[in-house]
Design an enzyme around this catalytic site. Structure first.
Site, short mmCIF file in Angstrom:
data_model
loop_
_atom_site.label_atom_id
_atom_site.label_comp_id
_atom_site.label_asym_id
_atom_site.label_seq_id
_atom_site.Cartn_x
_atom_site.Cartn_y
_atom_site.Cartn_z
N GLY A 1 0.82 -1.21 0.00
CA GLY A 1 0.00 0.00 0.00
C GLY A 1 0.85 1.26 0.00
O GLY A 1 0.70 2.12 -0.86
N ASP A 2 1.79 1.36 0.97
CA ASP A 2 2.65 2.55 1.02
C ASP A 2 4.11 2.12 1.18
O ASP A 2 4.89 2.74 1.87
CB ASP A 2 2.23 3.47 2.17
CG ASP A 2 2.24 2.78 3.52
OD1 ASP A 2 2.45 1.55 3.56
OD2 ASP A 2 2.06 3.46 4.54
N GLU A 3 4.44 1.02 0.52
CA GLU A 3 5.79 0.46 0.61
C GLU A 3 6.42 0.41 -0.77
O GLU A 3 5.76 0.01 -1.74
CB GLU A 3 5.67 -1.00 1.08
CG GLU A 3 6.11 -1.27 2.48
CD GLU A 3 6.00 -2.75 2.74
OE1 GLU A 3 6.99 -3.45 2.52
OE2 GLU A 3 4.90 -3.20 3.11
#
Lengths: 195, 349
Positions: free
Chosen positions: B249-251
């Site tokens: 997701g936010d990696e």
């Protein structure tokens, strides 16, 4: 050419000679896809290339190949729905012959973008007919020869058919109907569920 | 089945046989509502003998209009549309229309199969001969079957297209939201880089800080906007040979080619963090995030590390960077903060 027509060629090759033979045909024809899709339209050039390649790979004269395809369309078990639709044409082989003039219209009812041959049945006497067929591609005569012989069997009629030349844009067939009740033929229930 | 043929032929000049041919689904009744004759298809559908003189309403039941129970009622509806059933088949609604005959010849009721035609043809075993050539029922049946075949072909095409789409998705190498590579592409690239004998490269595992807050406060659209901002930072900072992939997701995972220097990797990471921290605005709302970075590098190992080990070590370093506060970077195997002062491990928040 409509996908159904291309699919008929592919179906004949796959059913009769196997998948590998079709792969060889496809590769020789240089088709940029593995299978024809029944519901898509194709450039005519693919149809012609695939047909030429099939004729070469199977070592069959084009007319013989066309005739075999016509027979396949009527007799193959998987194409039972098509045989049923054809039998809607009439209760006897004679009625069926007369219904051929309606075939293009019937095809349009079933599938609006499917162009079937336009046919005209000329009655020479009570039992001999001359069928003229016009289509967007050459070869409808031999296809009909195979298909109509198979339909005569299907109705249990005894008929003698042969190609009788090309007149202008029309490919012609001669049909001698010898016996309309020669054998039992294949069963057709109007209300039967399509396979 | 001919009771009063003379009367009929006097009235309309038709023999009963002619009526059978023209209207195979007719019922002719006298003025008292007694059956004179019924057409051959009706006889087939009645499944029993229909005796001349039997009552019409013993043979059929008129459903619409309601309350038609005798000849007077029926003739009042002359020419109108009737919905009725044969008592032999009460669940197959038929259509009909009646007309009175002059000179005491009674009335003729003509029927056709209604919308239940397909069921009726199957149930009664009807054939092409059971319909008048003018009756379109056979064409309806033809259309019905043709439609079923066409629908089957269309369904197969849709299924094939759907599975082709799924296969294509599985083979996709791009993250659709950001336009960066996806995890699959990164795995392939890593394998390729590890396969080259003299290649040293670094891995940056980057995880956004405060991303959840942006999502929660300003909504998912703002979150997507922030991801786009990060993607453009990453694309702007990397060389052509490097690769940036969104792996969660936010990696993000970055592969920095041709590099055996932790100083250089650290300064790249530092620059990325700084630029990611620059606030952006979405729909008039200010969005500010940061990022933590864990770093690993092939040159730091004596043997040739596996892709899993490189990624895992970068992940361990990332975890340590997160633990040390946000907006930090950490090199795997470096001396932990506190033992060696390092400006890079200062909290930027």
């Amino acid at each position: 050419m409509h996908g159904l027509v291309n699919r008929a060629l592919q179906g004949f090759v796959v059913t009769t000679y196997g998948r590998e033979t079709w792969d060889e045909v496809r590769s020789q024809a240089g088709l940029p896809f593995t299978d024809f899709e029944a519901m898509l339209q194709y450039e005519d050039v693919y149809t012609l290339q695939a047909f030429d390649a099939a004729s070469r790979v199977l070592h069959k004269h084009p007319n013989v190949l066309l005739e075999d395809i016509g027979t396949y369309l009527v007799t193959d078990a998987e194409l039972e729905p098509l045989r049923r639709l054809l039998r809607f044409g009439g209760n006897t082989f004679l009625d069926f012959l007369h219904s051929l003039e309606e075939l293009a219209e019937r095809g349009r009812i079933a599938m609006p973008d499917l162009e079937l041959p336009i046919m005209l049945l000329e009655e020479e006497d009570q039992s001999s007919f001359r069928l003229r067929a016009r289509w967007s591609m050459p070869g409808i005569g031999p296809i009909l020869l195979g298909g109509l012989r198979a339909m005569a069997d299907d109705y249990g009629a005894l008929a003698f058919l042969h190609l009788s030349g090309i007149e202008g844009q029309d490919e012609c067939l001669h049909i001698q109907l010898l016996d309309t009740k020669h054998s039992a033929g294949r069963r057709f229930d109007l209300g039967g569920t399509p396979a | 089945m001919t009771g009063l043929p003379s009367a009929l032929s006097q009235v309309i000049g038709l023999s009963g046989g002619a009526l059978d041919t023209l209207m195979p689904m007719h019922i002719w009744v006298d003025d008292h509502g007694r059956v004179v004759q019924a057409g051959p298809t009706i006889l087939k559908m009645a499944r029993r003998d229909v005796r001349p003189g039997e009552r019409l309403f013993d043979l059929i039941d008129i459903r619409r209009p309601a309350r038609i129970a005798n000849m007077q009622d029926l003739l009042r509806q002359a020419g109108g549309k009737l919905t009725l059933v044969l008592r032999s088949a009460p669940d197959l609604p038929l259509r009909g229309s009646a007309t009175g005959l002059q000179g005491g010849a009674g009335a003729i009721l003509n029927l056709s199969l209604g919308l239940s035609f397909a069921r009726a043809v199957a149930e009664f075993g009807l054939t092409l001969n059971d319909f008048s050539p003018c009756d379109q029922t056979v064409e309806l049946l033809y259309l019905h079957e043709a439609n079923q075949s066409a629908a089957r072909l269309s369904r197969r095409l849709t299924e094939r297209l759907e599975s082709a789409r799924r296969a294509a998705e599985e083979q996709a190498l791009t993250d659709t939201l950001t336009g960066l590579s996806n995890r699959r592409a990164m795995d392939l690239e890593l394998a390729r880089a590890l396969g080259e004998p003299n290649e040293d490269f670094g891995i940056l595992h980057l995880d956004l800080d405060f991303f959840k807050q942006v999502n929660d406060t300003h909504g998912h659209a703002a979150g997507d906007h922030v991801l786009g901002h990060v993607a453009s930072v990453l694309k702007g900072e990397l060389r052509r040979a490097d690769m940036a992939a969104r792996v969660g997701g936010d990696e993000f995972v970055l592969l920095i080619r041709d590099c055996n220097d932790t100083e250089r990797l650290s300064s790249i990471a530092e620059r990325l963090i700084q630029r990611i921290e620059l606030p952006t605005s979405f729909d008039g709302k200010r969005c500010q995030i940061s990022a933590s970075v864990g770093i690993s590098m092939t040159a730091a190992y004596d043997d040739h590390p596996s892709a899993d080990r490189l990624l895992n070590d970068a992940d361990v370093a990332l975890y340590a960077a997160k633990n040390a506060g946000r907006g930090r970077l950490m090199v795997h195997g470096a001396i932990p903060p506190g033992t060696r002062p390092d400006r890079r491990q200062t909290d930027v928040a």
